[in-house]
Enzyme design. Sequence first.
Site, mmCIF file in Angstrom:
data_model
loop_
_atom_site.group_PDB
_atom_site.id
_atom_site.type_symbol
_atom_site.label_atom_id
_atom_site.label_comp_id
_atom_site.label_asym_id
_atom_site.label_seq_id
_atom_site.Cartn_x
_atom_site.Cartn_y
_atom_site.Cartn_z
ATOM 1 N N LYS A 50 0.834 -1.218 0.000
ATOM 2 C CA LYS A 50 0.000 0.000 0.000
ATOM 3 C C LYS A 50 0.861 1.257 0.000
ATOM 4 C CE LYS A 50 -2.377 -2.722 -0.426
ATOM 5 N NZ LYS A 50 -2.478 -4.180 -0.335
ATOM 6 N N GLY A 182 -4.497 -11.815 -10.517
ATOM 7 C CA GLY A 182 -5.294 -11.788 -9.292
ATOM 8 C C GLY A 182 -4.957 -10.523 -8.507
ATOM 9 N N VAL A 237 0.859 -20.149 -19.177
ATOM 10 C CA VAL A 237 2.319 -20.058 -19.249
ATOM 11 C C VAL A 237 2.896 -21.470 -19.206
ATOM 12 C CG1 VAL A 237 4.370 -19.278 -18.005
ATOM 13 C CG2 VAL A 237 2.377 -17.777 -18.215
ATOM 14 N N ASP A 312 -3.835 -17.656 7.100
ATOM 15 C CA ASP A 312 -3.501 -18.190 5.775
ATOM 16 C C ASP A 312 -3.175 -19.685 5.795
ATOM 17 O OD1 ASP A 312 -3.736 -15.607 4.885
ATOM 18 O OD2 ASP A 312 -1.721 -15.472 4.027
ATOM 19 N N MET A 318 -7.317 -15.689 2.109
ATOM 20 C CA MET A 318 -6.009 -15.331 2.667
ATOM 21 C C MET A 318 -5.972 -13.819 2.842
ATOM 22 S SD MET A 318 -3.335 -17.822 0.752
ATOM 23 C CE MET A 318 -2.979 -19.443 1.395
ATOM 24 N N HIS A 321 -7.451 -9.301 7.667
ATOM 25 C CA HIS A 321 -8.557 -9.061 8.616
ATOM 26 C C HIS A 321 -9.312 -10.351 8.935
ATOM 27 C CE1 HIS A 321 -9.529 -7.838 4.497
ATOM 28 N NE2 HIS A 321 -10.737 -8.307 4.689
ATOM 29 N N HIS A 444 -23.762 14.797 1.173
ATOM 30 C CA HIS A 444 -23.549 15.242 -0.211
ATOM 31 C C HIS A 444 -22.521 16.353 -0.226
ATOM 32 C CE1 HIS A 444 -24.365 16.333 -4.333
ATOM 33 N NE2 HIS A 444 -24.428 17.604 -3.945
HETATM 34 P P1 FAD Z 1 1.417 -14.243 8.181
HETATM 35 O O1 FAD Z 1 1.178 -12.796 8.129
HETATM 36 O O2 FAD Z 1 1.955 -14.910 6.975
HETATM 37 O O3 FAD Z 1 2.419 -14.468 9.407
HETATM 38 C C1 FAD Z 1 2.960 -15.711 9.709
HETATM 39 C C2 FAD Z 1 4.213 -15.504 10.524
HETATM 40 O O4 FAD Z 1 4.607 -16.747 11.070
HETATM 41 C C3 FAD Z 1 5.410 -15.005 9.719
HETATM 42 O O5 FAD Z 1 5.954 -13.872 10.326
HETATM 43 C C4 FAD Z 1 6.390 -16.172 9.731
HETATM 44 O O6 FAD Z 1 7.736 -15.755 9.733
HETATM 45 C C5 FAD Z 1 6.026 -16.832 11.049
HETATM 46 N N1 FAD Z 1 6.378 -18.249 11.109
HETATM 47 C C6 FAD Z 1 6.091 -19.218 10.194
HETATM 48 N N2 FAD Z 1 6.528 -20.415 10.627
HETATM 49 C C7 FAD Z 1 7.096 -20.191 11.838
HETATM 50 C C8 FAD Z 1 7.708 -21.035 12.785
HETATM 51 N N3 FAD Z 1 7.795 -22.364 12.604
HETATM 52 N N4 FAD Z 1 8.209 -20.473 13.911
HETATM 53 C C9 FAD Z 1 8.108 -19.137 14.128
HETATM 54 N N5 FAD Z 1 7.516 -18.306 13.268
HETATM 55 C C10 FAD Z 1 7.014 -18.830 12.144
HETATM 56 N N6 FAD Z 1 -4.306 -9.000 3.065
HETATM 57 C C11 FAD Z 1 -5.205 -8.040 3.310
HETATM 58 O O7 FAD Z 1 -6.175 -8.286 4.037
HETATM 59 N N7 FAD Z 1 -5.068 -6.787 2.800
HETATM 60 C C12 FAD Z 1 -4.048 -6.465 1.986
HETATM 61 O O8 FAD Z 1 -3.950 -5.321 1.539
HETATM 62 C C13 FAD Z 1 -3.092 -7.453 1.676
HETATM 63 N N8 FAD Z 1 -2.058 -7.169 0.875
HETATM 64 C C14 FAD Z 1 -1.134 -8.133 0.618
HETATM 65 C C15 FAD Z 1 -0.092 -7.826 -0.246
HETATM 66 C C16 FAD Z 1 0.866 -8.776 -0.535
HETATM 67 C C17 FAD Z 1 2.007 -8.425 -1.481
HETATM 68 C C18 FAD Z 1 0.789 -10.062 0.061
HETATM 69 C C19 FAD Z 1 1.844 -11.090 -0.211
HETATM 70 C C20 FAD Z 1 -0.251 -10.377 0.911
HETATM 71 C C21 FAD Z 1 -1.226 -9.416 1.187
HETATM 72 N N9 FAD Z 1 -2.315 -9.694 2.009
HETATM 73 C C22 FAD Z 1 -3.254 -8.733 2.252
HETATM 74 C C23 FAD Z 1 -2.492 -11.010 2.635
HETATM 75 C C24 FAD Z 1 -2.032 -10.957 4.097
HETATM 76 O O9 FAD Z 1 -0.691 -10.546 4.143
HETATM 77 C C25 FAD Z 1 -2.205 -12.313 4.750
HETATM 78 O O10 FAD Z 1 -3.520 -12.772 4.577
HETATM 79 C C26 FAD Z 1 -1.894 -12.236 6.239
HETATM 80 O O11 FAD Z 1 -0.589 -11.766 6.457
HETATM 81 C C27 FAD Z 1 -2.086 -13.594 6.892
HETATM 82 O O12 FAD Z 1 -1.810 -13.475 8.240
HETATM 83 P P2 FAD Z 1 -1.336 -14.713 9.129
HETATM 84 O O13 FAD Z 1 -1.297 -14.196 10.510
HETATM 85 O O14 FAD Z 1 -2.143 -15.897 8.828
HETATM 86 O O15 FAD Z 1 0.138 -15.070 8.621
HETATM 87 P P1 NAI Z 2 -4.772 -14.834 -6.439
HETATM 88 O O1 NAI Z 2 -5.370 -16.132 -6.127
HETATM 89 O O2 NAI Z 2 -5.496 -13.579 -6.104
HETATM 90 O O3 NAI Z 2 -4.478 -14.732 -7.996
HETATM 91 C C1 NAI Z 2 -3.713 -15.672 -8.681
HETATM 92 C C2 NAI Z 2 -4.114 -15.622 -10.141
HETATM 93 O O4 NAI Z 2 -3.191 -16.376 -10.874
HETATM 94 C C3 NAI Z 2 -5.492 -16.196 -10.413
HETATM 95 O O5 NAI Z 2 -6.257 -15.254 -11.124
HETATM 96 C C4 NAI Z 2 -5.205 -17.452 -11.222
HETATM 97 O O6 NAI Z 2 -6.210 -17.712 -12.192
HETATM 98 C C5 NAI Z 2 -3.882 -17.089 -11.879
HETATM 99 N N1 NAI Z 2 -3.038 -18.230 -12.245
HETATM 100 C C6 NAI Z 2 -2.778 -19.339 -11.514
HETATM 101 N N2 NAI Z 2 -1.939 -20.141 -12.176
HETATM 102 C C7 NAI Z 2 -1.652 -19.533 -13.362
HETATM 103 C C8 NAI Z 2 -0.848 -19.865 -14.474
HETATM 104 N N3 NAI Z 2 -0.147 -20.987 -14.511
HETATM 105 N N4 NAI Z 2 -0.790 -19.001 -15.515
HETATM 106 C C9 NAI Z 2 -1.501 -17.851 -15.490
HETATM 107 N N5 NAI Z 2 -2.290 -17.461 -14.436
HETATM 108 C C10 NAI Z 2 -2.359 -18.311 -13.393
HETATM 109 O O7 NAI Z 2 -3.309 -14.883 -5.774
HETATM 110 P P2 NAI Z 2 -2.218 -13.763 -5.581
HETATM 111 O O8 NAI Z 2 -2.538 -12.558 -6.397
HETATM 112 O O9 NAI Z 2 -0.919 -14.425 -5.765
HETATM 113 O O10 NAI Z 2 -2.408 -13.378 -4.068
HETATM 114 C C11 NAI Z 2 -2.269 -14.384 -3.038
HETATM 115 C C12 NAI Z 2 -3.146 -14.090 -1.883
HETATM 116 O O11 NAI Z 2 -2.733 -12.924 -1.214
HETATM 117 C C13 NAI Z 2 -4.582 -13.889 -2.304
HETATM 118 O O12 NAI Z 2 -5.332 -14.984 -1.836
HETATM 119 C C14 NAI Z 2 -5.023 -12.645 -1.645
HETATM 120 O O13 NAI Z 2 -6.140 -12.865 -0.830
HETATM 121 C C15 NAI Z 2 -3.847 -12.175 -0.805
HETATM 122 N N6 NAI Z 2 -3.650 -10.767 -1.098
HETATM 123 C C16 NAI Z 2 -4.607 -9.881 -0.709
HETATM 124 C C17 NAI Z 2 -4.504 -8.560 -1.041
HETATM 125 C C18 NAI Z 2 -5.587 -7.638 -0.638
HETATM 126 O O14 NAI Z 2 -6.395 -8.006 0.189
HETATM 127 N N7 NAI Z 2 -5.648 -6.440 -1.163
HETATM 128 C C19 NAI Z 2 -3.374 -8.038 -1.782
HETATM 129 C C20 NAI Z 2 -2.447 -9.055 -2.171
HETATM 130 C C21 NAI Z 2 -2.589 -10.358 -1.815
#
Ligand code: FAD
Ligand code: NAI
Length: 466
Positions: A50, A182, A237, A312, A318, A321, A444
């Site tokens: 963000k 996605g 791909v 997750d 995933m 919140h 508004h």
């Molecule tokens: P995580 O945040 O993955 O935390 C797990 C933690 O456990 C990690 O710190 C890891 O190091 C630790 N861990 C793992 N195994 C061990 C172990 N054996 N011992 C000790 N520690 C360990 N979600 C949203 O809602 N809004 C968004 O805007 C958003 N943007 C995203 C953007 C990106 C680029 C990505 C990749 C994800 C985004 N997500 C977003 C998804 C969000 O980050 C995840 O859904 C969320 O972090 C999941 O929380 P969690 O607590 O399950 O695990």
């Molecule tokens: P995603 O599941 O949102 O999107 C993956 C996309 O890849 C899908 O549209 C799928 O059809 C496509 N795909 C899969 N295999 C493919 C292939 N071989 N060739 C071409 N396309 C293919 O997963 P993404 O974007 O990697 O994000 C992972 C998770 O992280 C999501 O579940 C999401 O909830 C979370 N996330 C949430 C955000 C948010 O809340 N704003 C921001 C970023 C991530």
Amino acid sequence: MEYDVIVIGSGPGGYTGAIRCAQLGLKTAIIEKYQALGGTCLNVGCIPSKALLDSSEHYYNAAHTFAEHGIKLNDLQVDLAQMITRKASVVDQTTKGIAFLMKKNKIDELHGLGSFVDPHTIKITKEDGSEQIIKGKNIIIATGSKPMSFPSMPIDKKRVITSTEALTLKEIPKHLIVIGAGVIGAELGSVYARIGSKVSFVEFADSMIPTMDKTMGKELQKSIKKLGADFYFSHKVTKVENTGDEVVVSIDTSKGEQITLTGDYCLVSVGRRPYTDGLNLEAAGLKTDARGKVEVDNYLRTSVPHIYALGDVIRGAMLAHKAEEEGTFIAETIVGQKPHIHYRLIPGVVYTWPEVASVGYTEEEVKQEGIPYKVGSFPFKALGRARASMDVDGLVKVLAHKETDEILGVHMIGARTADMIAEAVIAMEFRASAEDVSRMSHAHPTYTEAFKEACLAATDNRAINM
Ligand code: FAD
Ligand code: NAI
């Protein structure tokens, strides 16, 4: 040392769960393998993405819309290194905030890899190789997820990258090929398209963000196309190859032909996999399912009743919140309360510009389930507020039950819909009808009037301003 609760993983699910446990009087420890707390979300997910989305959007507006607002700028440039530095400082402040919250709530913060020795005992292996053993009456697995890949697209972290590397690039890609349109693809693809990269999206499905209501994907594509992006939908791909200075992506088209795209970077964003590596689940008598997820029941309990899992690493969306709600749920369940999570009402947001925000059933789902429904839509271009700010792309779509008028789903694309969706969540939690919302005063001129107007349209086809 013996704890009431040990939380493994300090992401949004783990740290929220730990705080709620402490608030309820439980002696709590949290284990994190990295030095910084906060997990994926704070370190390499929600917060840094963000930060870059906001910076790149400022640049894009300065370059493309300021002149029309009557603001002239000369010699506008992107300083990518500064963008990344600012992002890093936002992450740093935010993760330090979590460390402060751990102290404030008297939660023991332990760093190292947590692994099961037996169902009540956890070994923590620290960076220097030393080990610590702790015991817990209850254990919460909150170990999150990692980026997924396929053998045909090996990640080298240099040119073939995941979201993690895309948050720290040292140069603006000339041509970024994004595999998977996605949520991650749409967000990080937007970042680089706004600051000058040519971006090509290759997507298996037939639209962007294919799991959301189809109208959203179509509208988002129109907006992202304006950034000069290309789209290859229903394309598969078959191979990704780093040839040194370039990446060559081989693709099967929807017509069975083969094409190649050549770029300097390839972002693989094809989903994330649950992460349990090194946890030694077997020692606790636990297994993962075929997709690698830890299985839980309706109380988020694994097959070993005092071991819970969330976020997750288990089933469901995933989202940060969602993981947070589950952290609170588990803490309250442990002390005998009866919490509830309404999974269908967890909103989903894509932080592109315009933003996409969604809650409840999609139109495809109501059709599939045979639920009688009606639709009300209202475009942003009919809003005075949107014209004033030049943010006219987007619409609000409300699905309501045909007979009862209860709101079943709300799908928004437009300026600030990430914040606006909260109103739809509240309305739906209280089982409001479209007419209920349409009779509530909305200030508004605001973007929220689009929700009211879409509800008027859904109730009785009587939007006022269209
Ligand atoms: P995580 O945040 O993955 O935390 C797990 C933690 O456990 C990690 O710190 C890891 O190091 C630790 N861990 C793992 N195994 C061990 C172990 N054996 N011992 C000790 N520690 C360990 N979600 C949203 O809602 N809004 C968004 O805007 C958003 N943007 C995203 C953007 C990106 C680029 C990505 C990749 C994800 C985004 N997500 C977003 C998804 C969000 O980050 C995840 O859904 C969320 O972090 C999941 O929380 P969690 O607590 O399950 O695990
Ligand atoms: P995603 O599941 O949102 O999107 C993956 C996309 O890849 C899908 O549209 C799928 O059809 C496509 N795909 C899969 N295999 C493919 C292939 N071989 N060739 C071409 N396309 C293919 O997963 P993404 O974007 O990697 O994000 C992972 C998770 O992280 C999501 O579940 C999401 O909830 C979370 N996330 C949430 C955000 C948010 O809340 N704003 C921001 C970023 C991530």
